[in-house]
Design an enzyme around this catalytic site. Structure first.
Site, PDB file in Angstrom:
ATOM      1  N   TYR A  15       0.847  -1.188   0.000  1.00 24.27           N
ATOM      2  CA  TYR A  15       0.000   0.000   0.000  1.00 24.27           C
ATOM      3  C   TYR A  15       0.882   1.237   0.000  1.00 24.27           C
ATOM      4  CZ  TYR A  15      -3.572   3.355   1.582  1.00 24.27           C
ATOM      5  OH  TYR A  15      -4.431   4.419   1.695  1.00 24.27           O
ATOM      6  N   ASP A  53       9.086   2.914   0.301  1.00 21.10           N
ATOM      7  CA  ASP A  53       8.001   3.507   1.080  1.00 21.10           C
ATOM      8  C   ASP A  53       8.184   3.064   2.523  1.00 21.10           C
ATOM      9  OD1 ASP A  53       5.705   4.237   2.394  1.00 21.10           O
ATOM     10  OD2 ASP A  53       4.349   3.671   0.762  1.00 21.10           O
ATOM     11  N   LYS A 111       3.601   8.918   9.144  1.00 22.26           N
ATOM     12  CA  LYS A 111       3.298   8.336  10.451  1.00 22.26           C
ATOM     13  C   LYS A 111       4.213   8.832  11.583  1.00 22.26           C
ATOM     14  CE  LYS A 111       0.422   4.893   8.507  1.00 22.26           C
ATOM     15  NZ  LYS A 111       0.470   3.981   7.396  1.00 22.26           N
TER      16      LYS A 111
END
Ligand SMILES: *Cc1c(COP(=O)(O)O)cnc(C)c1O
Length: 431
Positions: free
Chosen positions: A144, A239, A267
């Site tokens: 993702y 990522d 995050k």
């Protein structure tokens, strides 16, 4: 467990918010039941609107590595708020945060701050396309990278076909530039490079996927990606929105000693406020506006509150022994849970890297999306609710990571292990 207030709030929410939530996985669809509306959180716990308190392993899906409402972060946000919450002009804090990120990630020579991981991944891909002058990208099934159009693609009829959009609203013409490969299968990537010679701008990968549940790269796989991209003059994008400052201060690239061209962060670097970042090679980043022609912008990018929270978080994390302490906690919990599952005679497979883990309800091994998908999601749902009843809040989906934070005490971990023992006692073996 009382849930009357959460249930009432959910009914009200569904009238005014699609599905009652502002991000789909929060809705408990895959485990059933009503999502808990959180009233507050502190340290390792969250407390819902009905007053139930849970040990939290969702951790806001990763950011809360220091625990909730950490005093240093709260104080930094308070101070920043008093100085104004947004100016639309550069600040000293942004320079400081960029320098902290650079220090942690030597591959990041220059970095741009944005407001979410989605935005960071989307911008990194645009930059890679602009820099190389190529349109195609390679991603891995089950990875993702946020919900921007080019990334909402998984393999359609196999790893070698052109991408089919995952969602209505994503034009086929957009999705067709996204090629999907199989994680841990370097040959699947090699075939894509052979069939699309000179056309691939970048390979984007979660070096340790966390969005199909935690999956570990097999030794050599990431090195192969590095070699293939270099040979094809394509960029390698890591990522590290989850793994950055999680699996090590310098992320998965520090752990495995691999230098990507671009890195996507989010995050943890926002200390619980909305943030993302992407950065990497100086020559590549020089193509970004206003230095270069590739456009990218944001009204609230480098927002002073988010930057203050991020600075406080990264400063705390840089303290001596942080990651050793985190690993000790995670090892203790991991071993404890492993013992419980083994005794329960229940087929499970656990993948774990430091403080992030997934226990798959199946025999395993889980090495990619196809094997992750073999899990018994109904069994996970039962386990999830039994843990919730015992005061432990796990991710409401089989295909997510659990996160241990620095705020979890030995006692918290013991309580979690005891809860798992209780949850699995009298487990229906054949249902
Ligand atoms: C969470 C996540 C994103 C998206 O970040 P948002 O801040 O939710 O937009 C991107 N990539 C990975 C690996 C993630 O885990």
């Amino acid at each position: 467990m009382k849930t009357a207030i959460s249930r009432k709030l959910f009914r009200q929410a569904k009238k005014v918010i699609p599905g009652g939530v502002n991000s789909p996985v929060r809705a408990f669809r895959s485990v059933g039941g009503t999502p808990l509306f959180v009233a507050r959180a502190k340290g390792a716990t969250v407390t819902d609107a009905d007053g139930n308190t849970f040990l939290d392993y969702v951790s806001s899906w990763g950011p809360m590595i220091l625990g909730h409402a950490h005093p240093e972060i709260v104080s930094a946000i308070r101070k920043a708020a008093g100085r104004g919450t947004s100016y639309g002009a550069p600040t000293a804090g942004e320079v400081a945060l960029a320098n902290l990120i650079r220090k942690a990630f030597p591959s990041i020579e220059k970095v741009r701050l944005v407001s979410s991981g989605t935005e960071a991944a989307m911008s990194a891909v645009r930059l890679a396309r602009g820099f190389t002058g190529r349109d195609k990208i390679v991603k891995f099934e089950g990875c993702y990278h946020g919900h921007a159009d080019p990334m909402l693609v998984k393999a359609g009829s196999g790893a070698l076909t052109f991408g089919q959009p995952d969602s209505p609203g994503v034009p086929r013409d957009t999705a067709k530039h996204t090629l999907t490969a199989t994680f841990n299968d370097a040959a699947s990537v090699r075939r894509l490079f052979e069939r699309n010679r000179g056309e691939i701008a970048a390979v984007i990968v979660e070096p340790i996927p966390g969005n199909m549940g935690v999956v570990l790269p097999t030794p050599g796989f990431l090195d192969e990606l590095r070699k293939m991209t270099r040979t094809a003059r394509a960029l390698l994008i890591f990522d590290e929105v989850i793994t950055g400052f999680r699996v090590a201060y310098g992320g998965a690239q520090e752990l495995f000693g691999i230098v990507p061209d671009l890195t996507v962060l989010g995050k943890i670097i926002g200390g619980g406020l909305p943030v993302g970042a992407f950065g990497g090679r100086r020559d590549v980043m020089a193509a970004l506006s206003p230095e270069g022609p590739v456009y990218q912008a944001g009204t609230l990018s480098g927002n002073p509150l988010a930057v203050a929270a991020g600075l406080a978080a990264l400063t705390e994390l840089a303290r001596k022994n942080t990651y050793r302490k985190l690993a000790e906690k995670a090892d203790y919990l991991g071993e404890g849970l492993q013992g419980v599952f083994q005794k329960a005679d229940l087929p499970t497979w656990t993948n774990r890297v430091g403080s992030m883990w997934t226990t798959f309800f199946q025999e395993g091994p889980v090495v990619d999306y196809a094997t992750a998908k073999k899990s018994d999601t109904a069994a996970y749902g039962r386990y999830f609710h039994r843990m919730l009843d015992r005061g432990v809040y796990l991710a409401p989906s089989q295909f997510e990571a659990g996160f241990v934070s620095l705020a979890h005490t030995r006692r918290d971990l013991d309580r979690t292990i005891a809860a798992a023992r209780g949850a699995l006692s009298g487990w229906p073996a054949s249902r």
